[in-house]
Design an enzyme around this catalytic site. Sequence first.
Site, PDB file in Angstrom:
ATOM      1  N   TYR A 299      21.903 -67.167  91.375  1.00 59.65           N
ATOM      2  CA  TYR A 299      20.588 -66.861  90.813  1.00 59.65           C
ATOM      3  C   TYR A 299      19.492 -67.330  91.763  1.00 59.65           C
ATOM      4  O   TYR A 299      18.525 -66.599  92.044  1.00 59.65           O
ATOM      5  CB  TYR A 299      20.454 -67.546  89.455  1.00 59.65           C
TER       6      TYR A 299
ATOM      7  N   SER B 183      11.543 -66.790  90.565  1.00 55.03           N
ATOM      8  CA  SER B 183      11.796 -67.977  89.750  1.00 55.03           C
ATOM      9  C   SER B 183      11.534 -69.220  90.581  1.00 55.03           C
ATOM     10  O   SER B 183      11.627 -69.182  91.815  1.00 55.03           O
ATOM     11  CB  SER B 183      13.265 -67.977  89.302  1.00 55.03           C
TER      12      SER B 183
END
Length: 288
Positions: free
Chosen positions: A155, A142
């Site tokens: 995350y 990401s």
Amino acid sequence: MTAGRLAGKVAVVTGGASGIGAGTVRAFHAEGARVVVADVQAEAGAALAAELGEGVLFRRTDVSDEDSVRELVDAAVEHFGRLDVMFNNAAIIGAVGPIDRTRMDDADLTIAINLRGVLLGMKHAARVMKPQGSGVIISTSSPAGVMGGVGAHVYSAVKAGVIGLSNSVAAELRPFGIRANVVIPGAVVSQMTADLVAGDADDLEGAEAALDRSRYMSRPLQPADVAAGVVYLASDEAAFVTGVVLPVDAGMTGAGGPSPMAHEKYADQAGRREAGRRVGEHPSPEEE
């Protein structure tokens, strides 16, 4: 089965029931691969497999559980005879909130799914691919894994970990004819994004409208756009591509800021500046 760039190959896609995963399942199938859809979303996963028909199999899989991942890989080999592509895509946003209020149960679950799950996918893909002498392992990171301030803390940490893990595995598995790469999607019109930006995972139209207001290019990113990059990495066209990170993010990670050269005050200028002085400026083409 349609002939294509992945004809004859067998692929597993975790998180394959929705979003980027489902888009990649469709793309793999269209390119001739046989595909195992792996997800905890049993109804959506089974529906996708039924829709695509022959050559697509659904297996309910919890990527944080080693037995579940082992059984997934074994199912691919038992049904289709081999495993050529492992796409470790399953993930959750997971723990959110300020660092001083992080709940460790939430953090542990985020790590278990987003990083342990990738590690398990790599482990069990490798045990099949090494004797086979070929294979491709692709994992989803990401922008949050390479930039600060664009994702939740845990995350962001695990998505950075995915890159480090993949690069390390790429070096180990290269002599066995196995490639390992990472894809970085930008903000995609998906259920996960809809939950974040529209407050409703099913409001894809709301997600698209929200992303359209902050888009980098001519339209918001769709799962099929990311899938196109994954297909390339999975295909023989990328035969010498390993240990790389492929952003499919409209330049978010590599060219995130607006260019000053795109500002209207520079539109008719060409030349250079030195120590605060303008040197050798040229008129616009219309004035020459």
